[in-house]
Structures are given as C-alpha cells and as structure tokens.
Design a protein around this motif. Structure first.
Motif, short mmCIF file in Angstrom:
data_model
loop_
_atom_site.label_atom_id
_atom_site.label_comp_id
_atom_site.label_asym_id
_atom_site.label_seq_id
_atom_site.Cartn_x
_atom_site.Cartn_y
_atom_site.Cartn_z
N ASP A 1 12.06 -4.65 18.77
CA ASP A 1 13.35 -5.29 18.53
C ASP A 1 13.53 -6.49 19.45
OD1 ASP A 1 16.09 -5.96 18.39
OD2 ASP A 1 16.61 -3.89 17.88
N PRO A 2 13.68 -7.69 18.87
CA PRO A 2 13.83 -8.88 19.72
C PRO A 2 15.08 -8.83 20.59
CG PRO A 2 13.90 -9.48 17.37
CD PRO A 2 13.68 -8.01 17.46
N GLY A 3 16.04 -8.00 20.22
CA GLY A 3 17.26 -7.87 21.01
C GLY A 3 17.02 -7.26 22.38
N ILE A 4 16.01 -6.42 22.51
CA ILE A 4 15.71 -5.81 23.82
C ILE A 4 14.37 -6.29 24.37
CG2 ILE A 4 17.10 -3.76 23.41
CD1 ILE A 4 14.44 -2.24 22.90
N ASN A 5 13.59 -6.98 23.56
CA ASN A 5 12.29 -7.48 24.01
C ASN A 5 12.52 -8.57 25.04
OD1 ASN A 5 9.94 -9.42 23.93
ND2 ASN A 5 9.10 -7.74 22.72
N SER A 6 11.83 -8.49 26.17
CA SER A 6 12.05 -9.45 27.25
C SER A 6 11.63 -10.86 26.87
CB SER A 6 11.33 -9.00 28.53
OG SER A 6 9.95 -8.82 28.27
N ASP A 7 10.77 -11.00 25.86
CA ASP A 7 10.38 -12.33 25.38
C ASP A 7 11.25 -12.79 24.21
OD1 ASP A 7 8.31 -12.45 27.23
OD2 ASP A 7 6.82 -11.62 25.84
N ARG A 8 12.19 -11.93 23.77
CA ARG A 8 13.10 -12.19 22.66
C ARG A 8 12.37 -12.43 21.34
NH1 ARG A 8 16.89 -9.67 24.67
NH2 ARG A 8 18.03 -10.57 26.37
N ILE A 9 11.21 -11.75 21.20
CA ILE A 9 10.46 -11.80 19.94
C ILE A 9 10.17 -10.37 19.51
CG2 ILE A 9 9.38 -14.05 20.33
CD1 ILE A 9 6.83 -12.46 21.13
N ALA A 10 9.91 -10.17 18.25
CA ALA A 10 9.55 -8.85 17.75
C ALA A 10 8.06 -8.64 17.99
CB ALA A 10 9.87 -8.73 16.27
N TYR A 11 7.73 -7.72 18.90
CA TYR A 11 6.33 -7.44 19.19
C TYR A 11 5.75 -6.65 18.01
CZ TYR A 11 2.14 -6.23 21.76
OH TYR A 11 0.83 -6.11 22.16
N PRO A 12 4.60 -7.09 17.46
CA PRO A 12 4.02 -6.37 16.32
C PRO A 12 3.68 -4.92 16.68
CG PRO A 12 2.76 -8.36 16.85
CD PRO A 12 3.80 -8.20 17.90
N GLN A 13 4.13 -4.01 15.88
CA GLN A 13 3.94 -2.57 16.11
C GLN A 13 4.44 -2.16 17.50
OE1 GLN A 13 3.21 -0.29 13.80
NE2 GLN A 13 3.21 -2.04 12.42
N ALA B 1 -4.90 -2.76 9.90
CA ALA B 1 -4.16 -3.78 10.63
C ALA B 1 -3.17 -3.15 11.61
CB ALA B 1 -3.43 -4.70 9.65
N THR B 2 -2.51 -2.09 11.19
CA THR B 2 -1.56 -1.40 12.06
C THR B 2 -2.29 -0.77 13.24
OG1 THR B 2 -0.10 -0.96 10.18
CG2 THR B 2 0.21 0.40 12.15
N ARG B 3 -3.44 -0.13 12.97
CA ARG B 3 -4.22 0.48 14.06
C ARG B 3 -4.68 -0.59 15.05
NH1 ARG B 3 -6.69 3.27 9.76
NH2 ARG B 3 -8.64 2.15 10.13
N ALA B 4 -5.08 -1.75 14.54
CA ALA B 4 -5.51 -2.85 15.42
C ALA B 4 -4.34 -3.34 16.28
CB ALA B 4 -6.09 -3.99 14.61
N ALA B 5 -3.15 -3.42 15.68
CA ALA B 5 -1.96 -3.86 16.44
C ALA B 5 -1.59 -2.85 17.51
CB ALA B 5 -0.79 -4.10 15.48
N ILE B 6 -1.71 -1.58 17.20
CA ILE B 6 -1.42 -0.52 18.18
C ILE B 6 -2.44 -0.57 19.32
CG2 ILE B 6 -1.36 1.99 18.55
CD1 ILE B 6 -0.14 2.18 15.68
N THR B 7 -3.70 -0.77 18.98
CA THR B 7 -4.75 -0.88 20.01
C THR B 7 -4.45 -2.07 20.92
OG1 THR B 7 -6.39 0.14 18.58
CG2 THR B 7 -7.23 -1.22 20.38
N GLN B 8 -4.03 -3.19 20.33
CA GLN B 8 -3.69 -4.37 21.13
C GLN B 8 -2.48 -4.10 22.02
OE1 GLN B 8 -5.37 -7.38 21.45
NE2 GLN B 8 -3.96 -7.48 23.17
N ARG B 9 -1.48 -3.39 21.49
CA ARG B 9 -0.29 -3.04 22.28
C ARG B 9 -0.69 -2.20 23.49
NH1 ARG B 9 3.14 0.80 19.16
NH2 ARG B 9 1.87 2.33 20.23
N ARG B 10 -1.58 -1.25 23.26
CA ARG B 10 -2.02 -0.40 24.36
C ARG B 10 -2.80 -1.20 25.41
NH1 ARG B 10 -3.56 4.71 20.48
NH2 ARG B 10 -1.43 5.49 20.35
N ALA B 11 -3.62 -2.11 24.95
CA ALA B 11 -4.37 -2.96 25.88
C ALA B 11 -3.40 -3.84 26.68
CB ALA B 11 -5.38 -3.82 25.13
N ASP B 12 -2.38 -4.36 26.00
CA ASP B 12 -1.37 -5.17 26.69
C ASP B 12 -0.61 -4.33 27.71
OD1 ASP B 12 -2.13 -7.35 25.16
OD2 ASP B 12 -0.41 -7.24 23.79
N ALA B 13 -0.32 -3.09 27.37
CA ALA B 13 0.39 -2.20 28.30
C ALA B 13 -0.45 -1.98 29.56
CB ALA B 13 0.72 -0.88 27.62
#
Length: 182
Positions: A39-51, A7-19
């Motif tokens: 961290d939602p404090g610095i995330n531009s969407d104010r949510i915690a991005y998975p991984q 699940a973590t590897r899938a989330a990292i793969t998704q993060r890279r695709a989003d990047a």
C-alpha cells in the motif's frame, strides 16, 4: 487461492532478497516492513511495492496491515529467505561431496590395486589415507570421547554458577590482586 504463478514467485523472491539487504544495512524491522509494503499509503517510498506486505488487502481496498503485522511479515520473509539459502547451500555441498567421493573412488582403486597386488607399503598407507578422508568427509567416524578430569582431592567438586556470579568473583579477585600491589 492456489500456488502463485512464476511472476508472483519471482516478485516474492525479490522482496525477500530486498528484506535481507535492508536488514544487512542495519534497517530496523518496522522500516523494512514499510519499505516493502504494497500500500503506497504506508510504504516509506510512497509506491506500491510489487507483491509487498498486505498485497491482498491492498487489492481489495482494505486497511493496510498495522506496524506489528509489518514487522512480523518482514521477520518471516528474512527467516524464509535464509532457510532457502541454507537449503541451497546444503544441496550444493551434497553435490560436491558426491563428486569428491567419485574422485576418492578412482584414487582408492589405483592405490588399493597396488597395495593388494604388490604388497606395496606406501600404496597401503595411501589407501588408508583415502579411506580416512572419505570417513571424515562423510561423517563415518565416531566423535572422540571428551571428559573433564579434575585432580583427586576431598574438596574438589564442580560447581555451576551464573555468569554474573562468575564476573563478580573475577572482579573480587582482580581487586584483591591490585590491592596487594600497592
């Protein structure tokens, strides 16, 4: 720490695709980093991005990564994702090359048999074309030798100049040509 679970590897793969998607859309590196931060404090969407970037710090309640760290993380992700995609493409090309080699083997067998058995000139030509195709596809042929030939004269020599010098010379030539037209 060990290898991340599936699940973590899938989330990292998704993060890279989003990047990559964000960069393709013209988003600057810092914004990519902030959008994909854990961290939602610095995330531009104010949510915690998975991984997201800084996930370990976020889990421990530590300060989030700074701008430079976010930029570096986003750059690293895009580089890694592109490297993985290139590797996948190379593997697919290798598979396709293997299939094409099998096809050429079959065709060559038929042409070679006719060429050797009957001395059939068109079959000989066909066998040679198949051999040439295989050599090109597999990189067996040596590259053609290329050389620069200049007319023989006592004043001809090759000169290395910088691009700005070349542009200046071209500019002078264009000014001289336009001045002679007047």
């Amino acid at each position: 720490m060990g290898r991340p679970d599936k699940a973590t590897r899938a989330a990292i793969t998704q993060r890279r695709a989003d990047a990559i998607d964000l960069r393709l859309a013209g988003v600057d590196w810092l914004t990519v980093g902030r959008k994909l931060a854990a961290d939602p404090g610095i995330n531009s969407d104010r949510i915690a991005y998975p991984q997201g970037y800084g996930i370990e710090r976020y889990k421990k309640g530590q300060e989030p990564p700074g701008d430079e760290q976010l930029i570096n993380a986003a750059c690293k992700d895009v580089r890694q994702a592109l490297k993985e995609r290139t590797t996948e493409q190379d593997e697919k090309a290798d598979e396709l090359r293997a299939v094409e080699n099998l096809r050429l083997d079959r065709l060559f067998f038929v042409a070679y048999r006719q060429a050797v058995k009957d001395g059939d000139l068109p079959a000989i030509d066909r066998a040679l074309r198949i051999m040439e195709r295989r050599a090109r596809m597999n990189g067996l042929d040596k590259p053609a030798k290329t050389e620069i030939v200049t007319p023989p004269s006592s004043d001809s020599e090759l000169t290395v100049i910088a691009l700005d010098e070349l542009e200046a010379l071209i500019g002078i030539s264009e000014e001289a040509a336009s001045g002679s037209d007047e």
